[in-house]
Design an enzyme around this catalytic site. Structure first.
Site, short mmCIF file in Angstrom:
data_model
loop_
_atom_site.label_atom_id
_atom_site.label_comp_id
_atom_site.label_asym_id
_atom_site.label_seq_id
_atom_site.Cartn_x
_atom_site.Cartn_y
_atom_site.Cartn_z
CE LYS A 151 -3.90 1.90 2.66
NZ LYS A 151 -4.72 1.72 3.88
CB SER A 172 -8.17 3.30 2.97
OG SER A 172 -7.28 2.78 3.92
CB SER A 178 -8.09 0.43 5.84
OG SER A 178 -8.92 1.55 5.74
N1 GLN Z 1 -13.09 3.60 6.73
C1 GLN Z 1 -12.38 4.07 7.87
C2 GLN Z 1 -12.06 5.54 7.72
O1 GLN Z 1 -12.41 6.08 6.76
C3 GLN Z 1 -11.16 3.26 8.12
C4 GLN Z 1 -9.97 3.66 7.36
C5 GLN Z 1 -8.74 2.88 7.72
O2 GLN Z 1 -8.81 1.84 8.37
N2 GLN Z 1 -7.62 3.39 7.29
O3 GLN Z 1 -11.46 6.14 8.56
#
Ligand code: GLN
Length: 486
Positions: free
Chosen positions: A77, A152, A176
């Site tokens: 990532k 994400s 994420s």
């Molecule tokens: N969907 C969550 C957010 O928008 C989690 C994001 C993540 O785990 N980086 O914060």
């Protein structure tokens, strides 16, 4: 070449029936033939990957392999610093930025001989749950190109699902790793807070962030976890405790294990197919000798608001370092420092990132700090207490990973609250620092993958891996998306 699992790749490599160069070439060919329509990669260095694969094959010839994953191609990532590849967090504010050092997890993978193919697409600064907040390009779900891969770490999950690599590292602040893994029919694990070093991971919300693997199989996920875990002097939050060789200790025997089913997790908003699927797995576990117990996590309804106060507060502080001076490009007249800050941040941060900075700055500001941030920290303790009470009765907790299967691109992008509510099952593990895994358990009527989440006690990754391993073995699902075969 038919793609196979890391387990088979490890075996074939060690028997010299396949070379790392062949595996790497195959992945690179897939990337060049499929990724134009998928959008999972932000950066690929095929030349370097092939050189590394060649070096791995040489090591194998001279009996000096570095580890069992020596020669296995992986992706990372774009939150993870790589000294020889750009690292942008999918943000314009870091466009073209090449870090001066590798993250500890990257060093560890390199020391184990893994071949790094490139960097994956994601929501900007890991803020989002659909990959739609990438500043560079959209990413699509390999199972249905009209849908999101989740986020994400959407590019990581999509690159694994579409068999362009054997594993990918994602980051998980509120789900994420697990949610995109569920949407793409892959296995994704968020380790216990402190299990894996975050040195060299771009910070979103430091008290919640973890880095972890996504793979097609439980064994693959466990193998990568074994290699990236462990204490790091450069990360004061990493824990100095022993690391099992997770993939060597996998066991399908679950006899006598107590599995908790939280009553708060099966009410409004959950898809019928997801619910049905989870209950059929609960049945399967019962038949396999587990004891199923209904449990309560009474503060679940506060999880989403608590998370979105703490995560945005920490993000507003962490992202203050992007000022147009220290990293990446700048916009504005250098004679006026304020204008330089304002224009750089105003023009180069995306909409969601700005929304989070505004929210986070507000909840930390004088007059609101006690009412929001401090209160959220207190509620956070209640989650930890809920889990402590639950784990005095059960060994692990089962739930859906997400309330629905992959949603359509565009469906929630104008409604941040709907997007945030999607995190309801995943964020508690981050708030309480617990390990959690998403494992594929079936498909809905539209043939979209469904994931089950297993949450464990701190540092009991082996326990959730074993349960996932059992489920995987019993179901033996075909996790190759047909749409990409042509
Ligand atoms: N969907 C969550 C957010 O928008 C989690 C994001 C993540 O785990 N980086 O914060």
């Amino acid at each position: 070449m038919e793609m196979f699992d890391i387990k088979d790749a490890i075996e074939l490599l060690s028997e010299k029936k396949i070379s790392s160069v062949e595996l790497t070439k195959n992945c690179l060919e897939k990337i060049s033939s499929i990724d134009q329509k998928l959008g999972s990669m932000l950066y690929v260095d095929g030349k370097k990957a092939l050189e590394d694969a060649k070096a791995s094959d040489e090591r194998r010839k001279s009996q000096s392999v570095l580890s069992d994953i020596d020669g296995i191609p992986v992706t990372l990532k774009d939150m993870i610093l790589t000294k020889d590849m750009p690292t942008t967090a999918s943000s314009r504010i870091l466009e073209g930025y090449i870090p001066p050092y590798d993250a500890t997890v990257v060093l560890k993978l390199k020391q184990a001989g893994a071949v790094i193919l490139g960097k994956t697409n994601q929501d900007e600064f890991a803020m989002g749950g659909s990959n739609e907040n990438s500043s560079y390009k959209p990413c699509f779900n390999p199972w249905d190109l009209t849908r999101t891969p989740g986020g994400s770490s959407g590019g990581s999950a999509a690159s694994v699902s579409a068999e362009m690599c054997f594993s990918s590292l994602g980051t998980d602040t509120g789900g994420s790793i697990r949610q995109p893994a569920a949407y793409c029919g892959a296995v994704g694990l968020k380790p216990t807070y402190g299990r894996v070093s975050r040195f060299g991971i771009i910070a979103f919300a430091s008290s919640l962030d973890q880095v972890g693997p996504i793979s097609k199989s439980v064994t693959g996920t466990a193998a990568i976890l074994s290699h990236i875990s462990g204490f790091d002097i450069n990360d004061s939050t990493s824990r100095n405790c022993s690391v099992p060789v997770f993939h060597k200790e996998l066991s399908r025997n679950l006899k006598g294990k107590k599995i908790g089913v939280p009553e708060e997790y099966f009410c409004d908003g959950i898809d019928v197919a997801v619910k049905k699927s989870i209950f059929s797995i609960i049945d399967l576990l019962k038949k396999s000798g587990c004891e199923i117990e209904n449990i309560s996590l009474p503060h679940t309804k506060y999880a989403v608001p608590t998370y979105y106060i703490i995560a945005t507060a920490e993000a507003s502080s962490n992202l203050s370092r992007y000022d147009g001076i220290r990293f990446g490009p700048r916009v504005g007249d250098e004679k006026s420092l304020l204008e330089l800050y304002e224009r750089t941040r105003g023009e180069l941060f995306g909409k969601e990132v700005k929304r989070r900075i505004a929210l986070g700055t507000h909840v930390l500001s004088a007059g609101y700090y006690d009412a929001y941030y401090l209160r959220a920290q207190k509620v956070r303790r209640l989650f930890a207490n809920d889990f402590k009470a639950a784990f005095s009765k059960v060994d692990l907790i089962i739930s859906p990973t997400a309330p629905t299967t992959a949603f359509r691109i565009g469906e929630k992008i104008d409604d941040p609250i709907a997007m945030y509510l999607n995190d309801v099952y995943t964020i508690s593990a981050n708030l309480a620092g617990l390990p959690a895994i998403s494992v594929p358990i079936g498909f809905d009527e539209a043939n979209l993958p469904i994931g089950a989440q297993l949450t464990g006690r701190p540092f009991h990754e082996q326990e959730i891996l074993n349960c996932a391993f059992h489920i995987e073995g019993e179901l033996n699902l075909n996790l190759s998306p047909a749409s990409l075969k042509s």
